[in-house]
Structure formats: structure tokens, C-alpha cells
Design an enzyme around this catalytic site. Structure first.
Site, PDB file in Angstrom:
ATOM      1  N   HIS A 133       7.375 -82.094   2.184  1.00 56.70           N
ATOM      2  CA  HIS A 133       6.145 -81.291   2.225  1.00 56.70           C
ATOM      3  C   HIS A 133       5.384 -81.550   0.919  1.00 56.70           C
ATOM      4  O   HIS A 133       5.996 -81.847  -0.106  1.00 56.70           O
ATOM      5  CB  HIS A 133       6.567 -79.825   2.315  1.00 56.70           C
ATOM      6  CG  HIS A 133       5.472 -78.840   2.525  1.00 56.70           C
ATOM      7  ND1 HIS A 133       4.705 -78.363   1.489  1.00 56.70           N
ATOM      8  CD2 HIS A 133       5.024 -78.225   3.641  1.00 56.70           C
ATOM      9  CE1 HIS A 133       3.835 -77.489   1.962  1.00 56.70           C
ATOM     10  NE2 HIS A 133       4.004 -77.385   3.266  1.00 56.70           N
ATOM     11  N   ASP A 210      14.864 -78.200  -1.047  1.00 56.66           N
ATOM     12  CA  ASP A 210      13.786 -77.390  -0.494  1.00 56.66           C
ATOM     13  C   ASP A 210      14.283 -76.835   0.840  1.00 56.66           C
ATOM     14  O   ASP A 210      14.316 -77.539   1.848  1.00 56.66           O
ATOM     15  CB  ASP A 210      12.547 -78.274  -0.302  1.00 56.66           C
ATOM     16  CG  ASP A 210      11.434 -77.559   0.443  1.00 56.66           C
ATOM     17  OD1 ASP A 210      11.621 -76.384   0.822  1.00 56.66           O
ATOM     18  OD2 ASP A 210      10.379 -78.179   0.659  1.00 56.66           O
ATOM     19  N   GLN A 213      12.555 -74.542   5.341  1.00 58.69           N
ATOM     20  CA  GLN A 213      12.711 -74.570   6.802  1.00 58.69           C
ATOM     21  C   GLN A 213      14.163 -74.399   7.243  1.00 58.69           C
ATOM     22  O   GLN A 213      14.425 -74.313   8.445  1.00 58.69           O
ATOM     23  CB  GLN A 213      12.163 -75.894   7.368  1.00 58.69           C
ATOM     24  CG  GLN A 213      10.677 -76.094   7.164  1.00 58.69           C
ATOM     25  CD  GLN A 213       9.818 -75.106   7.960  1.00 58.69           C
ATOM     26  OE1 GLN A 213      10.286 -74.441   8.896  1.00 58.69           O
ATOM     27  NE2 GLN A 213       8.562 -74.989   7.576  1.00 58.69           N
ATOM     28  N   LYS A 236       8.577 -67.377   5.896  1.00 59.77           N
ATOM     29  CA  LYS A 236       9.067 -68.270   6.950  1.00 59.77           C
ATOM     30  C   LYS A 236      10.378 -67.758   7.528  1.00 59.77           C
ATOM     31  O   LYS A 236      10.923 -68.340   8.451  1.00 59.77           O
ATOM     32  CB  LYS A 236       9.270 -69.677   6.383  1.00 59.77           C
ATOM     33  CG  LYS A 236       7.954 -70.363   6.038  1.00 59.77           C
ATOM     34  CD  LYS A 236       8.176 -71.785   5.628  1.00 59.77           C
ATOM     35  CE  LYS A 236       6.992 -72.346   4.872  1.00 59.77           C
ATOM     36  NZ  LYS A 236       5.861 -72.648   5.740  1.00 59.77           N
ATOM     37  N   CYS A 374       0.852 -80.665   5.906  1.00 59.94           N
ATOM     38  CA  CYS A 374       1.125 -80.818   4.469  1.00 59.94           C
ATOM     39  C   CYS A 374       2.153 -81.918   4.219  1.00 59.94           C
ATOM     40  O   CYS A 374       3.059 -81.763   3.381  1.00 59.94           O
ATOM     41  CB  CYS A 374       1.607 -79.510   3.839  1.00 59.94           C
ATOM     42  SG  CYS A 374       0.385 -78.221   3.915  1.00 59.94           S
TER      43      CYS A 374
HETATM   44  N1  PMP Z   1       8.657 -76.881   1.965  1.00 55.70           N
HETATM   45  C1  PMP Z   1       8.641 -76.942   3.296  1.00 55.70           C
HETATM   46  C2  PMP Z   1       9.619 -77.851   3.998  1.00 55.70           C
HETATM   47  C3  PMP Z   1       7.728 -76.171   4.006  1.00 55.70           C
HETATM   48  O1  PMP Z   1       7.713 -76.234   5.343  1.00 55.70           O
HETATM   49  C4  PMP Z   1       6.828 -75.345   3.306  1.00 55.70           C
HETATM   50  C5  PMP Z   1       5.782 -74.522   4.032  1.00 55.70           C
HETATM   51  N2  PMP Z   1       5.208 -75.119   5.139  1.00 55.70           N
HETATM   52  C6  PMP Z   1       6.900 -75.304   1.920  1.00 55.70           C
HETATM   53  C7  PMP Z   1       7.829 -76.079   1.278  1.00 55.70           C
HETATM   54  C8  PMP Z   1       6.000 -74.447   1.100  1.00 55.70           C
HETATM   55  O2  PMP Z   1       6.248 -73.119   1.351  1.00 55.70           O
HETATM   56  P1  PMP Z   1       5.239 -71.994   0.805  1.00 55.70           P
HETATM   57  O3  PMP Z   1       3.879 -72.415   1.262  1.00 55.70           O
HETATM   58  O4  PMP Z   1       5.706 -70.763   1.471  1.00 55.70           O
HETATM   59  O5  PMP Z   1       5.378 -71.966  -0.664  1.00 55.70           O
END
Ligand code: PMP
Length: 416
Positions: A133, A210, A213, A236, A374
Site C-alpha cells: 500500500h 503491515d 488487512q 478496518k 493506493c
Molecule cells: N496498509 C494496508 C495494507 C492497507 O490496506 C491500508 C488501508 N487501505 C493501510 C496500510 C493504511 O491504513 P490507514 O489508512 O488506516 O492508515
């Protein structure tokens, strides 16, 4: 008798009971029954989370770590209890390994700033993967740029899995840090994270995982995974927005410089200089997201009451069922089709722009996401500007996947 009943209960969900906990799922979208398949972006909230936040504001609330008065003490207690609950949820050794942050993005930026940057020198490298991401790419680009270091990228194979050989061979002496997704928000790939962390550690490289998910959909045991850092986002995982957690091994956190300066992160402030708190408070400057932390603890309690094994096996059934339906549809091409999949299915439809497909599905009450999610470098890897992504949560069902397939057949009719 009792034991076997418990095992049975924890491997399946009573889906009607689950859905009744989420008032938003009873609502309509575009006048149609809502089919919410955008859980990779964010999740709906169960009543217990909504109620925990309401109760906090309703029954008296004060700032944390400050007052001696009753409300402040009670709120501090709840806030710190939330830390303990989240530590238990992730199986951290100690609640002091739980830093409250704004979300996975802030967790990663914190590590980039306070752990990696001071240790990085010109010519060094940071390693990520092609499926990251943006929030696990851009902080590293910024740090590398500042320090004259290089960002190295492990490629993703056509089926959406990491190239294991490339990963191993990328672990050179130059690499000073590695940051990897546990589960891809686009491909749904579940990386063999324990193995990857072990490979990094054998090469003496600290690792951030990270887990944005992963934490909502599988049991995460940070001690078993062994990573130095693990990042999650509350919104999430059925908790509130604006709260997340950075887990860090205590010895790592203890050797980190402060992130932001302000109240609550110091022990002493003088014109000649300040002294800082021990972790986690060293990294929590200013009034934290108190209601967010308490709401997240309620979400974690809810997930534990269902059992993460049950959540995982239910979601796996729904997502695999959905992937099978999509694989059988004409003109639909899955982007990545990993053996171990969780949460997301990304696809493109020949002759239909992903945004048109998402708009037509939306007209049927089906919420999916279209775009680059993203993850622009990953889109580039697959040679597509965007995909349609259906991502499941614990409350989704096979019949919602049937509704998606039905909606897609309509899309194919509109764009013959
Ligand atoms: N890492 C992953 C794999 C994500 O899917 C996301 C959110 N789509 C993020 C990081 C960032 O999370 P946040 O926007 O809640 O900080």
C-alpha cells in the site's frame, strides 16, 4: 462434552446473529438492500463499539494521565485497559509494547522516523515488496531520499504471490530494514509472514509487518510472527476511525527517539532540554484518541467473542466462493490469484472501465471499490490503471457473492 462444543462454536459464525450486531447492514443503498463489499477500505461498526463510545461520553469523560479527579482517573483506567486488551488480542508480551497511533499509516511513519532514519546511512537500503500500500512505500521513499539510501522492491509473480527467490536474494548487507504487508489489500495474498520475518532476522534485518488487512480477518500472534513491529488500523477491524496501533518489541521501542513532541510524552521539560517518558507514552504526544482506543478495545472484545479462527474460516469460505464465481465469468479476469487469499478479490472486465462497473454495481446497492487502491506500483506491475475490488468482512455471505456475480452479469449486458 463441554470442550468439543466450544471447538465447534469457535469454528463457525452464527451469521444472522452477527449481522444483527451491525445496524448499518440493515440499511439500503440506492434504495436497494445494501451489499457491502468494501471492507478492505473500512468496515461497518457493531453495536458494542457504538455503545462503548456513547457510554464514555454519556457517563462522564475526562482527559487521560492528567487529573486526579474521578472522571480523569476513570477515563485513564479505561484507556489503559484498552491497551491491555489489545496487547492480549495480538499476544504481545507486555501492554507497554502497544503504542496508540492514528492508524497503520502513522504506525509506519513513526517507525520510519524514530527507528529507521537515525540508523540509515548513505548507500544503505530499505526493502519492501511490489504489493505494498502507498502507506508502506512513501514513508520509506521519504526516509531514503533524506539519507541517500535506496528503496529496493521484491517483485510479485503473476499469481499475486511474492517471488520467494527474489526475496531471499534481496537480503544483502546493504538492507537495514524490511517492511512487508501481511495481507495485500489489492490481491488478497496472505504472505508466509513468519517465514519471511525469519529470513530477515537470519540476515540481521529488523522487520515491520503491515497488518492492516490481516488483523481484522485472522489470528495475529506477534510473538509467533516474531516481527519487530506490527501495524494495524482500528477502522478496518470494526473499530473507530482515527485510531490504530503500533506494536513494537519493547527493546526496539526503548531504543527509539521520540516521534512528535508535546504533553504526556515527557518526564521533565526545562529550557535546557527535556527528558522523555519510556515507551509507549514517549510516542503518544498530546491528548490521544481516547474514545478511539476504548472503541477499538470494544471491537477487539467483539472479535474475540466470535473467535478469530471462526472469523477466518467464515471469510475464507465466502471469499473463495466469490473468487470461484468470478473465475467462471466471461471477460472477467482476476488480478492475481494466490493460493492463500484473505479479504480481497481484484478483477478487471474486458471492455468495461472499473469505475463504470463499480457505478453500475452501486446502482444495485452493491458497494465495491474501483481504482488503484493506493497501490499504483502494483497496478503498473499488472499493466492496468485500476481494478474493481470486492473485499469481504466477517458479516458477508455467499449469497452476497451471488448478488455480486448477478450485478456483474448486468454490467456485461450494458457493455456488450
Ligand atoms: N496498509 C494496508 C495494507 C492497507 O490496506 C491500508 C488501508 N487501505 C493501510 C496500510 C493504511 O491504513 P490507514 O489508512 O488506516 O492508515
Amino acid at each position: 462434552m463441554h470442550g468439543s462444543h466450544q471447538v465447534e462454536k469457535r469454528l463457525s459464525l452464527d451469521i444472522e446473529a452477527v449481522r444483527s450486531c451491525f445496524p448499518a447492514l440493515e440499511g439500503k443503498a440506492r434504495g436497494k438492500p445494501l451489499v457491502y463489499l468494501d471492507n478492505g477500505a473500512t468496515t461497518q461498526k457493531p453495536l458494542c463499539v457504538i455503545e462503548a463510545i456513547r457510554r464514555l461520553y454519556h457517563e462522564g469523560y475526562g482527559n487521560v494521565h492528567r487529573g486526579v479527579h474521578d472522571l480523569s482517573e476513570r477515563t485513564t483506567q479505561q484507556f489503559e485497559n484498552a491497551r491491555v486488551q489489545i496487547a492480549a488480542f495480538l499476544n504481545a508480551r507486555d501492554a507497554r509494547e502497544i503504542v496508540f497511533v492514528r492508524g497503520a499509516t502513522e504506525a509506519i511513519n513513526l517507525v520510519a522516523h524514530s527507528y529507521v532514519e537515525p540508523r540509515l546511512e548513505e548507500g544503505d537500503a530499505v526493502l519492501v515488496t511490489e504489493m505494498e500500500h502507498h502507506s508502506n512505500i512513501v514513508p520509506w521513499q521519504l526516509v531514503c531520499e533524506r539519507k541517500g539510501a535506496e528503496l529496493l522492491v521484491v517483485p510479485v509473480r503473476e499469481n499475486g504471490e511474492l517471488d520467494a527467490d527474489s526475496f531471499r536474494s534481496a537480503l544483502s548487507d546493504r538492507v537495514k530494514f524490511c517492511s512487508i504487508a501481511h495481507v495485500s489489500n489489492v490481491l488478497g495474498t496472505v504472505n508466509p509472514i513468519k517465514h519471511l520475518v525469519a529470513l530477515c532476522h537470519e540476515a540481521g534485518i529488523p522487520v515491520l509487518v503491515d497488518g492492516a488487512q490481516a488483523a481484522p480477518r485472522m489470528r495475529v500472534d506477534v510473538q509467533e510472527i516474531g516481527a519487530d513491529f506490527y501495524a494495524i488500523s482500528g477502522h478496518k477491524m470494526y473499530g473507530p476511525t482515527g485510531i490504530g496501533v503500533l506494536y513494537g518489541k519493547y527493546e526496539r521501542l526503548a531504543e527509539m527517539i521520540p516521534y512528535q513532541g508535546g504533553g504526556d510524552m515527557i518526564t521533565e521539560v526545562r529550557w535546557s532540554g527535556s527528558k522523555f517518558q519510556a515507551p509507549p507514552h514517549r510516542f503518544e504526544a498530546g491528548t490521544p484518541n481516547i474514545a478511539g482506543a476504548i472503541g477499538l478495545a470494544a471491537a477487539v472484545e467483539y472479535l474475540e467473542s466470535l473467535g478469530m479462527d471462526a472469523v477466518e474460516s467464515h471469510e475464507r469460505d465466502v471469499v473463495e466462493y466469490g473468487a470461484k464465481l468470478l473465475r467462471g465469468m466471461p471477460r472477467v479476469r482476476l488480478i492475481g490469484d494466490p493460493l492463500e487469499r484473505a479479504g480481497a478479490i481484484s478483477f478487471v472486465i474486458e471492455g468495461v472501465h472499473p469505475h463504470d462497473a463499480a457505478a453500475l454495481l452501486d446502482a444495485e446497492g452493491i458497494a465495491v471499490r474501483a481504482g488503484h487502491h493506493c497501490a499504483q506500483p502494483l497496478m503498473e506491475r499488472y499493466g492496468v490503471p485500476a481494478t474493481v475490488r470486492a473485499s469481504v468482512g466477517l458479516y458477508n455471505t455467499r449469497s452476497e457473492m451471488d448478488a455480486l456475480a448477478h450485478g456483474l452479469r448486468r454490467v456485461l449486458e450494458v457493455f456488450p
